[in-house]
Design an enzyme around this catalytic site. Structure first.
Site, PDB file in Angstrom:
ATOM      1  N   HIS A 148       0.858  -1.187   0.000  1.00  0.00           N
ATOM      2  CA  HIS A 148       0.000   0.000   0.000  1.00  0.00           C
ATOM      3  C   HIS A 148       0.896   1.241   0.000  1.00  0.00           C
ATOM      4  O   HIS A 148       0.653   2.169  -0.761  1.00  0.00           O
ATOM      5  CB  HIS A 148      -0.918  -0.030   1.217  1.00  0.00           C
ATOM      6  CG  HIS A 148      -1.965   1.033   1.203  1.00  0.00           C
ATOM      7  ND1 HIS A 148      -2.841   1.198   0.146  1.00  0.00           N
ATOM      8  CD2 HIS A 148      -2.285   1.997   2.115  1.00  0.00           C
ATOM      9  CE1 HIS A 148      -3.651   2.213   0.403  1.00  0.00           C
ATOM     10  NE2 HIS A 148      -3.331   2.723   1.586  1.00  0.00           N
ATOM     11  N   LYS A 155       3.243   3.775  -5.684  1.00  0.00           N
ATOM     12  CA  LYS A 155       2.716   5.111  -5.379  1.00  0.00           C
ATOM     13  C   LYS A 155       3.840   6.145  -5.349  1.00  0.00           C
ATOM     14  O   LYS A 155       3.568   7.358  -5.430  1.00  0.00           O
ATOM     15  CB  LYS A 155       1.981   5.101  -4.040  1.00  0.00           C
ATOM     16  CG  LYS A 155       0.649   4.351  -4.050  1.00  0.00           C
ATOM     17  CD  LYS A 155      -0.042   4.450  -2.706  1.00  0.00           C
ATOM     18  CE  LYS A 155      -1.384   3.721  -2.691  1.00  0.00           C
ATOM     19  NZ  LYS A 155      -1.228   2.254  -2.702  1.00  0.00           N
ATOM     20  N   HIS A 182      -1.094   8.518  -4.982  1.00  0.00           N
ATOM     21  CA  HIS A 182      -2.124   7.656  -4.406  1.00  0.00           C
ATOM     22  C   HIS A 182      -3.447   7.900  -5.125  1.00  0.00           C
ATOM     23  O   HIS A 182      -4.059   8.958  -4.975  1.00  0.00           O
ATOM     24  CB  HIS A 182      -2.251   7.954  -2.908  1.00  0.00           C
ATOM     25  CG  HIS A 182      -3.119   6.990  -2.165  1.00  0.00           C
ATOM     26  ND1 HIS A 182      -3.877   6.016  -2.774  1.00  0.00           N
ATOM     27  CD2 HIS A 182      -3.357   6.858  -0.831  1.00  0.00           C
ATOM     28  CE1 HIS A 182      -4.523   5.333  -1.872  1.00  0.00           C
ATOM     29  NE2 HIS A 182      -4.227   5.824  -0.676  1.00  0.00           N
ATOM     30  N   PHE A 223      -9.249   4.408   4.699  1.00  0.00           N
ATOM     31  CA  PHE A 223      -9.930   5.115   5.782  1.00  0.00           C
ATOM     32  C   PHE A 223     -11.170   4.320   6.194  1.00  0.00           C
ATOM     33  O   PHE A 223     -11.856   3.734   5.360  1.00  0.00           O
ATOM     34  CB  PHE A 223     -10.370   6.507   5.321  1.00  0.00           C
ATOM     35  CG  PHE A 223      -9.264   7.532   5.259  1.00  0.00           C
ATOM     36  CD1 PHE A 223      -7.967   7.227   5.619  1.00  0.00           C
ATOM     37  CD2 PHE A 223      -9.542   8.828   4.851  1.00  0.00           C
ATOM     38  CE1 PHE A 223      -6.968   8.183   5.575  1.00  0.00           C
ATOM     39  CE2 PHE A 223      -8.548   9.799   4.790  1.00  0.00           C
ATOM     40  CZ  PHE A 223      -7.259   9.473   5.153  1.00  0.00           C
TER      41      PHE A 223
END
Length: 426
Positions: A316, A348, A353, A412
Site C-alpha cells: 500500500h 505510489k 495515491h 480510511f
C-alpha cells in the site's frame, strides 16, 4: 443456466479458476499498458505541479494528474460533457481493457458479463462545480445531470450501458481499499459461477480544490512542493505525507474455461482474496497492523499458499508515517523470516495515491510483473526509516522470477484488502 451455476460434485460446488486476460491503466505515468509499464520500470514519476485548478493558497500544490487524457479521444463531445471525469476514466479504460483482452462482446451472452467497479469518492469535480452554481446562481440553475454524474455507482453503470453488459453489476466504495476489493469480489463472483467474464477495477478523479482542501486540513499530504518528482517517499525517513493522484485501472477477469474456449492470452491467475476491518479509527490504521496482517493471512489461506511462496508484494506504501511503519510490521507478522527475503515496492512513489483506483492500478502491476519477470522500484528511497527495514526494491527496477504476487490496500474507515496473483501454468 441454473444447472451450470450449481454444478455439484459429491455434495460440493465447483470452484472455477479465474484468470486475467485484459488490462488497461489510465495513470499519471501513462495511458495503456506499454507506456505505463515502461515508465514504472524506469522509475519515472508522474507527479507534477497542479494544473487543474489554482492551488497557490494551499500547503500542497502537487498531484499525480493524468495530463495525457483527452476525453474527446474517447467520447463524442456531447457525451463527454454528461460524464464526470471519474466516469470518463472508467469507460475509456473498460473499452481499452476489452480490446486488450481481444474480447468480442457481440459473441458473448451479455447476461454472463458483469461489471464490479469502484470509486472511493465518485464525481467530486461535478459536486464542486454544481455547489458553486447553487451558491452563485441559485437552485434553478443546478444541472439536472448533477446527481447522475456525481454518484459513485455511475462508473459501473456507464460501463454496462456503453458496452451492453447485463450481468451482475455493482459498485464498491471502500476508500483506498476500493480497487482491491472490487477485483477480489469479481474473482469470487467468477469462482462461484455467477458470471463468465467481469470488467473490474477502480477509478478516481479527485484532483479538485475542495478535495485538496480537505486532505490538507487533515495534514495527510506531503508539502514537498518544490521537487514534485521527489515528493512521494514511501518507507523513507524523510517522508511527510502522500501525493494525491487520479486515473483508473481496469482488468478483464474470466473463468479459465471461458478464456481457454476463446483462446485468450492469460496474464496471470487470481488465486486469493482477503479483507478485514480494523474497528479502530476513522483514519489511523490499527496498532501492530492487525487488520492488514489478517487480510494477508486470509488471502494466502484462500490461495492455499504459504508466505514463503510469495515473490513480490506491491505494498500500500502511501508515504505517511503510520501506514508505512504498520504495513511493514504487518508483513513481518505474516511472513516472519521470509519478510526480509520477499521483494516489496510501492509504485505510489511514481503514480501518487489514486485512492479508489489505487488497488486496481496495482493489480495491473502484479499481472505485468508476472508476465515480464520484473519488479518496479520504490523511487525516492534514500534514507530508509529504521522501522522500515525490509527490501523495498529501492530506486531501480529488478529482474527476477515472479511467480506469485500479493498486493495490499488499506483504507480510511479501517478497510483492509489483499489479493494474490499467480503465474498461470495450465
Amino acid at each position: 443456466m441454473l444447472r451450470d451455476f450449481f454444478q455439484n460434485t459429491g455434495g460440493g460446488f465447483v470452484k472455477h479458476r479465474v484468470v486475467v486476460t485484459g488490462i488497461a491503466p489510465i495513470s499519471p505515468v501513462g495511458i495503456g499498458k506499454d507506456r505505463f509499464w515502461d515508465n514504472l520500470l524506469h522509475g519515472k514519476s508522474g507527479i507534477s505541479t497542479i494544473t487543474r485548478f489554482d492551488a497557490s493558497d494551499l500547503p500542497t500544490r502537487i498531484a499525480g494528474e493524468v495530463q495525457e487524457f483527452n476525453p474527446n479521444d474517447y467520447f463524442e463531445r456531447k457525451e463527454s460533457r454528461r460524464l464526470d471525469r471519474f466516469t470518463q476514466f472508467a469507460v475509456a479504460g473498460a473499452r481499452m481493457a476489452v480490446e486488450d483482452a481481444q474480447l468480442n462482446l457481440s459473441d458473448e451472452d451479455s447476461t454472463q458479463v458483469g461489471v464490479i467497479f469502484g470509486s472511493g469518492i465518485g464525481g467530486m469535480e461535478t459536486f464542486e462545480q454544481q455547489a458553486k452554481v447553487l451558491a452563485e446562481r441559485g437552485p434553478q440553475r443546478v444541472s439536472p445531470l448533477f446527481v447522475p454524474m456525481m454518484i459513485g455507482n455511475m462508473a459501473a453503470g456507464q460501463i454496462s450501458i456503453t458496452l451492453g453488459l447485463k450481468g451482475p453489476n455493482f459498485t464498491v466504495v471502500n476508500a483506498c481499499a476500493t480497487g482491491t476489493n472490487a477485483v477480489g469480489e469479481a474473482f469470487k463472483l467468477l469462482q462461484r459461477g455467477g458470471a463468465e467474464v467481469v470488467v473490474t477495477g477502480g477509478t478516481e478523479a479527485s484532483v479538485t480544490k475542495l478535495a485538496f482542501a480537505g486532505f490538507c486540513s487533515m495534514r495527510a499530504m506531503t508539502t514537498y512542493n518544490d521537487e514534485p518528482e521527489k515528493a512521494s517517499r514511501p518507507f523513507d525517513k524523510t517522508r511527510n505525507g502522500f501525493v494525491l493522484g487520479e486515473g483508473a485501472g481496469v482488468l478483464i477477469l474470466e473463468t479459465l474455461e471461458h478464456a481457454q474456449d476463446r483462446g485468450a492470452t492469460i496474464y496471470a491467475e487470481v488465486v486469493g482474496y482477503g479483507c478485514t476491518a480494523d474497528a479502530h479509527h476513522i483514519t489511523a490504521p490499527s496498532p501492530e497492523g492487525d487488520g492488514a496482517a489478517g487480510a494477508m493471512e486470509i488471502a494466502l489461506k484462500d490461495a492455499n499458499l504459504f508466505p514463503e511462496d510469495v515473490d513480490y508484494i506491491n505494498a500500500h506504501g502511501t508515504a505517511t508515517e503510520l501506514n508505512d511503519q504498520l504495513e511493514t510490521m504487518a508483513i513481518k507478522r505474516v511472513f516472519k523470516g521470509h519478510a526480509y527475503k520477499v521483494a516489496i515496492s510501492s509504485t505510489k512513489s511514481m503514480t501518487g495515491h489514486l485512492l479508489g483506483a489505487a488497488g486496481a492500478i496495482e493489480a495491473i502491476v502484479m499481472a505485468m510483473s508476472i508476465q515480464k519477470n520484473k519488479v518496479p522500484p520504490t523511487i525516492n528511497l534514500h534514507e530508509p526509516d529504521p522501522d522500515c527495514d525490509l527490501d523495498y526494491v529501492p530506486n531501480q527496477a529488478r529482474e527476477m522470477d515472479v511467480n506469485i504476487t500479493l498486493s495490499n490496500s488499506l483504507g480510511f474507515g479501517g478497510h483492509n484488502a489483499t489479493i494474490v496473483f499467480k503465474e498461470f501454468k495450465g
